[in-house]
Design a protein around this motif. Structure first.
Motif, PDB file in Angstrom:
ATOM      1  N   ASP A 181      42.673  36.728  46.242  1.00  0.00           N
ATOM      2  CA  ASP A 181      41.843  37.973  45.562  1.00  0.00           C
ATOM      3  C   ASP A 181      40.681  37.632  44.736  1.00  0.00           C
ATOM      4  O   ASP A 181      40.507  36.687  43.621  1.00  0.00           O
ATOM      5  CB  ASP A 181      42.793  38.464  44.321  1.00  0.00           C
ATOM      6  N   GLU A 191      34.928  42.602  39.366  1.00  0.00           N
ATOM      7  CA  GLU A 191      36.168  43.201  39.433  1.00  0.00           C
ATOM      8  C   GLU A 191      37.502  43.632  39.073  1.00  0.00           C
ATOM      9  O   GLU A 191      37.616  44.726  38.873  1.00  0.00           O
ATOM     10  CB  GLU A 191      36.118  42.633  41.762  1.00  0.00           C
ATOM     11  N   GLU A 192      37.451  42.478  38.048  1.00  0.00           N
ATOM     12  CA  GLU A 192      38.839  41.773  37.753  1.00  0.00           C
ATOM     13  C   GLU A 192      39.045  42.702  36.061  1.00  0.00           C
ATOM     14  O   GLU A 192      40.266  42.684  35.752  1.00  0.00           O
ATOM     15  CB  GLU A 192      39.044  40.866  37.823  1.00  0.00           C
ATOM     16  N   HIS A 199      46.820  37.646  41.373  1.00  0.00           N
ATOM     17  CA  HIS A 199      46.861  37.859  39.941  1.00  0.00           C
ATOM     18  C   HIS A 199      47.779  36.712  38.952  1.00  0.00           C
ATOM     19  O   HIS A 199      47.732  37.158  37.491  1.00  0.00           O
ATOM     20  CB  HIS A 199      46.671  39.363  38.993  1.00  0.00           C
TER      21      HIS A 199
HETATM   22 ZN   LIG Z   1      42.061  41.308  42.057  1.00  0.00          ZN
END
Ligand SMILES: [Zn+2]
Length: 456
Positions: free
Chosen positions: A120, A154-155, A427
């Motif tokens: 990710d 994005e996070e 994550h």
């Molecule tokens: Zn993510």
């Protein structure tokens, strides 16, 4: 079009491994502002190293957005442009003690590559670059124009992406978009999402006095906790049906085509019960919808938190003056965060709960690609060539992401593809991808660009 041999794909990926690892070592944790500008610069340089043009956008604040461009080759279709969306930021690496390897030192063990941000979503960006290189070096060249939008927020919920999409819509103009992510499920089925659910997140609270009160006064005095509980339970029946006027009515009815894809998506209720140690039956048992329909086509109404009165060990005889709740609503097409606020507010006012306060904290609209768009078949067919017939297409994922702005400002179909698997642990500690999935991801992107360049 000529196929590119699997051995060649792997060899190219291995040649580019040093660059990939350099990228992974950059600790681009957006929520802590770590190495953000270095990583944005690195990504820009990487696109240039692979033969593209790149620039950084930061005229609207937030972390820089990297914008990349690769023109179609001489024999390619310069009328067609594919946009890849990725993000270079990652989640924090804690808890450190649960990592088997150093979080930011890419490490391969038994064909599995461990590093924070690999699944990710740094590997997906690298897979796309590898595919572009392999196609560019082939006799036919790159089959279409390729653009990249790689953001660094994005996070943390992509707070500025819509501003950039609106202002720079011309720069990112494309005919179709491949989203940042995609994964195989626990049965090894490759899964493509053609949209996302939106979200509306609320604070709800009620105050019944200026101070907490001795609970003996409960004989005559109202209590914030009871009050909030009644307000909340007026929203949904014991059988889990939402009974807010206008709530389900906002939904855009799904098309027959969407329903047919939903029907085919796998669902394993027993596994879900086992994974989470569920102690209650699934709520869909009491509802007029299948689990798949509930996950993809229906909104949710979730109490995410409750707070009131005394909650420490032992007893304290107090009557709380205030009660608070967090409410999380996952939205489907047709539902706006503001409209959801309106219907809940109206419902409470009508039911005599004017004193119960409601505040919209964050909202994001949903997005669903038109499944009759020819790009859907291109993504599906090119995936089946790599992953077999068992490919799953979700009209939208049950989760949320910043997809709506892409649909609104660029007016493109959007589908996901990625190199994660069921145990990638995005994550979480020990985030990883399998190298074999990485090579397949490159192959999928090659097939996809080849087929995309062919359409008129
Ligand atoms: Zn993510």
């Amino acid at each position: 079009m000529k196929e590119i041999a699997k051995a060649k794909i792997q060899a190219t990926a291995e040649e580019n491994q040093n660059l990939f690892f350099e990228y992974l070592r950059l600790e681009s944790v957006s929520t802590q502002g770590r190495m953000i500008s270095e990583t944005a610069e690195f990504v820009k340089q990487l696109i240039e190293d692979f033969g593209g043009k790149a620039e950084l956008l930061n005229d609207l604040g937030g972390h820089p957005i990297v914008c990349g461009f690769f023109p179609a080759g001489q024999k390619g279709n310069s009328e067609k442009t594919l946009l890849f969306y990725n993000h270079y930021d990652v989640q924090p690496e804690d808890p450190l003690e649960e990592w088997k390897t150093k979080p930011f030192e890419p490490t391969i063990i038994d064909g599995v590559l461990y590093c924070r941000g690999v699944s990710d979503n740094k590997a997906n960006f690298m897979a796309r670059l590898n595919a572009i290189q392999l196609l560019s070096e082939s006799e036919e060249g790159l089959p279409c124009n390729v653009k990249f939008l790689i953001e660094g927020e994005e996070e943390i919920g992509s707070p500025t992406i819509d501003l950039y999409l609106e202002k720079h819509a011309d720069l990112f103009k494309a005919d179709a978009c491949i989203w940042e992510s995609g994964s195989k499920d626990s049965e090894e089925r490759f899964t493509i999402d053609a949209g996302i659910k939106g979200i509306a997140y609320f604070d709800a609270w009620v105050e019944s006095a200026e101070v907490d009160i001795h609970s003996s006064k409960g004989a005559v005095v109202d209590n914030a906790a009871w009050r909030l509980m009644h307000a909340l339970s007026s929203l949904r029946t014991k059988d889990h049906q939402v009974i807010i006027d206008g709530f389900y009515e906002m939904m855009t009815p799904p098309t027959e085509l969407e329903k047919s894809f939903v029907e085919k998506t796998p669902f394993n209720g027993e596994k879900l019960k086992e994974n989470y140690g569920l102690k209650h039956p699934l709520i869909v048992e009491k509802l007029d919808r299948t689990p798949q329909e509930a996950l993809i086509l229906y909104p949710t109404l979730t109490i995410s938190g409750l707070l009131s009165g005394y909650t420490d060990p032992g007893s304290k005889t107090v009557l709380p003056r205030k009660a608070q709740a967090k409410i999380d609503v996952r939205l489907v097409p047709g539902m706006d965060p503001e409209n959801v606020y309106e219907v809940i507010r109206k419902h409470w006012d009508k039911k005599g709960f004017k004193d119960v306060q409601l505040k919209l904290l964050t909202g994001e609209k949903s997005f669903r690609t038109d499944l009759t768009d020819p790009f859907v078949d291109i993504v599906l067919n090119s995936a089946k060539k790599v992953y077999g017939e068992d490919v799953v297409l979700n009209p939208n994922s049950p989760g949320t992401g910043p997809m709506h702005g892409f649909g609104e400002h660029l007016n493109v179909p959007i589908l996901g593809s990625g190199t994660s698997w069921a145990k990638s642990g995005a994550h979480a500690p020990n985030e990883n991808i399998r190298l074999k999935d990485f090579y397949q991801g490159i192959e999928h992107m090659i097939n996809l660009m080849n087929e995309f360049g062919l359409i008129n």
